[in-house]
Design a protein around this motif. Sequence first.
Motif, PDB file in Angstrom:
ATOM      1  N   PRO A  59      48.149  13.794  59.193  1.00 36.19           N
ATOM      2  CA  PRO A  59      47.496  14.376  58.018  1.00 36.19           C
ATOM      3  C   PRO A  59      48.081  13.872  56.697  1.00 36.19           C
ATOM      4  CG  PRO A  59      48.448  16.105  59.415  1.00 36.19           C
ATOM      5  CD  PRO A  59      48.714  14.800  60.060  1.00 36.19           C
ATOM      6  N   PHE A  60      49.361  13.549  56.702  1.00 37.31           N
ATOM      7  CA  PHE A  60      49.989  13.027  55.485  1.00 37.31           C
ATOM      8  C   PHE A  60      49.571  11.585  55.240  1.00 37.31           C
ATOM      9  CE2 PHE A  60      52.737  16.345  57.220  1.00 37.31           C
ATOM     10  CZ  PHE A  60      52.746  17.233  56.145  1.00 37.31           C
ATOM     11  N   VAL A  61      49.405  10.829  56.320  1.00 41.25           N
ATOM     12  CA  VAL A  61      48.965   9.441  56.211  1.00 41.25           C
ATOM     13  C   VAL A  61      47.522   9.383  55.712  1.00 41.25           C
ATOM     14  CG1 VAL A  61      48.446   7.341  57.543  1.00 41.25           C
ATOM     15  CG2 VAL A  61      50.553   8.620  57.986  1.00 41.25           C
ATOM     16  N   PHE A  62      46.656  10.271  56.229  1.00 40.40           N
ATOM     17  CA  PHE A  62      45.240  10.256  55.884  1.00 40.40           C
ATOM     18  C   PHE A  62      44.886  11.135  54.689  1.00 40.40           C
ATOM     19  CE2 PHE A  62      44.786   9.402  60.629  1.00 40.40           C
ATOM     20  CZ  PHE A  62      44.709   8.028  60.445  1.00 40.40           C
ATOM     21  N   GLY A  63      45.847  11.847  54.133  1.00 40.06           N
ATOM     22  CA  GLY A  63      45.580  12.681  52.960  1.00 40.06           C
ATOM     23  C   GLY A  63      44.814  13.957  53.283  1.00 40.06           C
ATOM     24  N   ILE A  64      45.027  14.508  54.464  1.00 43.71           N
ATOM     25  CA  ILE A  64      44.362  15.748  54.877  1.00 43.71           C
ATOM     26  C   ILE A  64      45.213  16.921  54.383  1.00 43.71           C
ATOM     27  CG2 ILE A  64      43.511  17.052  56.870  1.00 43.71           C
ATOM     28  CD1 ILE A  64      42.154  14.305  56.437  1.00 43.71           C
ATOM     29  N   ASP A  65      44.557  18.013  53.973  1.00 37.71           N
ATOM     30  CA  ASP A  65      45.323  19.172  53.511  1.00 37.71           C
ATOM     31  C   ASP A  65      44.713  20.467  54.038  1.00 37.71           C
ATOM     32  OD1 ASP A  65      43.023  19.275  52.015  1.00 37.71           O
ATOM     33  OD2 ASP A  65      44.002  19.272  50.071  1.00 37.71           O
ATOM     34  N   GLY A  66      45.341  21.571  53.699  1.00 36.45           N
ATOM     35  CA  GLY A  66      44.831  22.887  54.072  1.00 36.45           C
ATOM     36  C   GLY A  66      44.967  23.183  55.552  1.00 36.45           C
ATOM     37  N   THR A  67      43.952  23.862  56.076  1.00 40.89           N
ATOM     38  CA  THR A  67      43.956  24.298  57.471  1.00 40.89           C
ATOM     39  C   THR A  67      44.067  23.129  58.440  1.00 40.89           C
ATOM     40  OG1 THR A  67      42.586  26.172  56.868  1.00 40.89           O
ATOM     41  CG2 THR A  67      42.685  25.628  59.196  1.00 40.89           C
ATOM     42  N   LEU A  68      43.399  22.032  58.145  1.00 39.96           N
ATOM     43  CA  LEU A  68      43.429  20.873  59.032  1.00 39.96           C
ATOM     44  C   LEU A  68      44.822  20.269  59.113  1.00 39.96           C
ATOM     45  CD1 LEU A  68      40.086  19.237  57.907  1.00 39.96           C
ATOM     46  CD2 LEU A  68      40.510  20.526  60.000  1.00 39.96           C
ATOM     47  N   LEU A  69      45.540  20.256  57.991  1.00 40.51           N
ATOM     48  CA  LEU A  69      46.909  19.758  57.997  1.00 40.51           C
ATOM     49  C   LEU A  69      47.769  20.615  58.903  1.00 40.51           C
ATOM     50  CD1 LEU A  69      49.168  18.432  55.314  1.00 40.51           C
ATOM     51  CD2 LEU A  69      49.861  20.580  56.334  1.00 40.51           C
ATOM     52  N   TRP A  70      47.688  21.942  58.732  1.00 39.71           N
ATOM     53  CA  TRP A  70      48.525  22.839  59.523  1.00 39.71           C
ATOM     54  C   TRP A  70      48.146  22.831  60.993  1.00 39.71           C
ATOM     55  CZ3 TRP A  70      53.028  23.710  57.980  1.00 39.71           C
ATOM     56  CH2 TRP A  70      53.301  23.750  56.619  1.00 39.71           C
ATOM     57  N   ASN A  71      46.876  22.640  61.294  1.00 41.06           N
ATOM     58  CA  ASN A  71      46.475  22.526  62.695  1.00 41.06           C
ATOM     59  C   ASN A  71      47.172  21.337  63.345  1.00 41.06           C
ATOM     60  OD1 ASN A  71      44.613  23.014  65.069  1.00 41.06           O
ATOM     61  ND2 ASN A  71      44.044  20.925  64.504  1.00 41.06           N
ATOM     62  N   ASP A  72      47.114  20.179  62.703  1.00 45.56           N
ATOM     63  CA  ASP A  72      47.736  18.983  63.273  1.00 45.56           C
ATOM     64  C   ASP A  72      49.251  19.126  63.362  1.00 45.56           C
ATOM     65  OD1 ASP A  72      45.312  17.796  63.626  1.00 45.56           O
ATOM     66  OD2 ASP A  72      45.587  16.207  62.144  1.00 45.56           O
ATOM     67  N   VAL A  73      49.870  19.721  62.350  1.00 49.28           N
ATOM     68  CA  VAL A  73      51.327  19.875  62.356  1.00 49.28           C
ATOM     69  C   VAL A  73      51.768  20.831  63.470  1.00 49.28           C
ATOM     70  CG1 VAL A  73      53.286  20.795  61.043  1.00 49.28           C
ATOM     71  CG2 VAL A  73      51.664  19.246  59.941  1.00 49.28           C
ATOM     72  N   ILE A  74      51.084  21.950  63.627  1.00 52.63           N
ATOM     73  CA  ILE A  74      51.466  22.935  64.644  1.00 52.63           C
ATOM     74  C   ILE A  74      51.203  22.395  66.052  1.00 52.63           C
ATOM     75  CG2 ILE A  74      50.911  25.211  65.603  1.00 52.63           C
ATOM     76  CD1 ILE A  74      50.490  26.103  62.634  1.00 52.63           C
ATOM     77  N   VAL A  75      50.027  21.839  66.284  1.00 55.18           N
ATOM     78  CA  VAL A  75      49.711  21.280  67.607  1.00 55.18           C
ATOM     79  C   VAL A  75      50.625  20.095  67.912  1.00 55.18           C
ATOM     80  CG1 VAL A  75      47.932  20.113  68.967  1.00 55.18           C
ATOM     81  CG2 VAL A  75      47.337  22.114  67.601  1.00 55.18           C
ATOM     82  N   GLY A  76      50.850  19.232  66.944  1.00 46.53           N
ATOM     83  CA  GLY A  76      51.751  18.096  67.144  1.00 46.53           C
ATOM     84  C   GLY A  76      53.174  18.532  67.450  1.00 46.53           C
ATOM     85  N   SER A  77      53.619  19.606  66.799  1.00 46.30           N
ATOM     86  CA  SER A  77      54.970  20.134  67.062  1.00 46.30           C
ATOM     87  C   SER A  77      55.082  20.670  68.485  1.00 46.30           C
ATOM     88  CB  SER A  77      55.311  21.239  66.069  1.00 46.30           C
ATOM     89  OG  SER A  77      55.348  20.734  64.768  1.00 46.30           O
ATOM     90  N   MET A  78      54.066  21.384  68.934  1.00 43.22           N
ATOM     91  CA  MET A  78      54.093  21.919  70.299  1.00 43.22           C
ATOM     92  C   MET A  78      54.079  20.788  71.325  1.00 43.22           C
ATOM     93  SD  MET A  78      51.804  25.437  70.026  1.00 43.22           S
ATOM     94  CE  MET A  78      50.434  24.636  70.723  1.00 43.22           C
TER      95      MET A  78
END
Length: 101
Positions: A59-78
């Motif tokens: 999301p940081f590479v593609f400039g995504i923010d908000g809910t979509l950013l947190w979805n990717d960060v949380i799922v990626g962390s798990m």
Amino acid sequence: MVPFLWSAPSVDVWNDVIVGLSIATIAGYNYFREANGRPASRASAATNTVLGLWLIAAPFVFGIDGTLLWNDVIVGSMITLFAGYNWGASDLPGTGSPSSA
């Protein structure tokens, strides 16, 4: 699922679909190995760990923010947490690895 529900940009949707299918396929391969009495593949677990890290960074590479950013960060962390554990535990004694005796 979230990228489809929140009208994500095309690049985020395709990234999530491709990475998600890759993770599911690799995890299925490792499950198949373990179900048949073979040890988990360390390379497969390492690949899923890297894919999880990519989900955190994407999301940081593609400039995504908000809910979509947190979805990717949380799922990626798990995914990183579970795949990283599988990677580290795949050659521990008592985890189904064949003995050298």
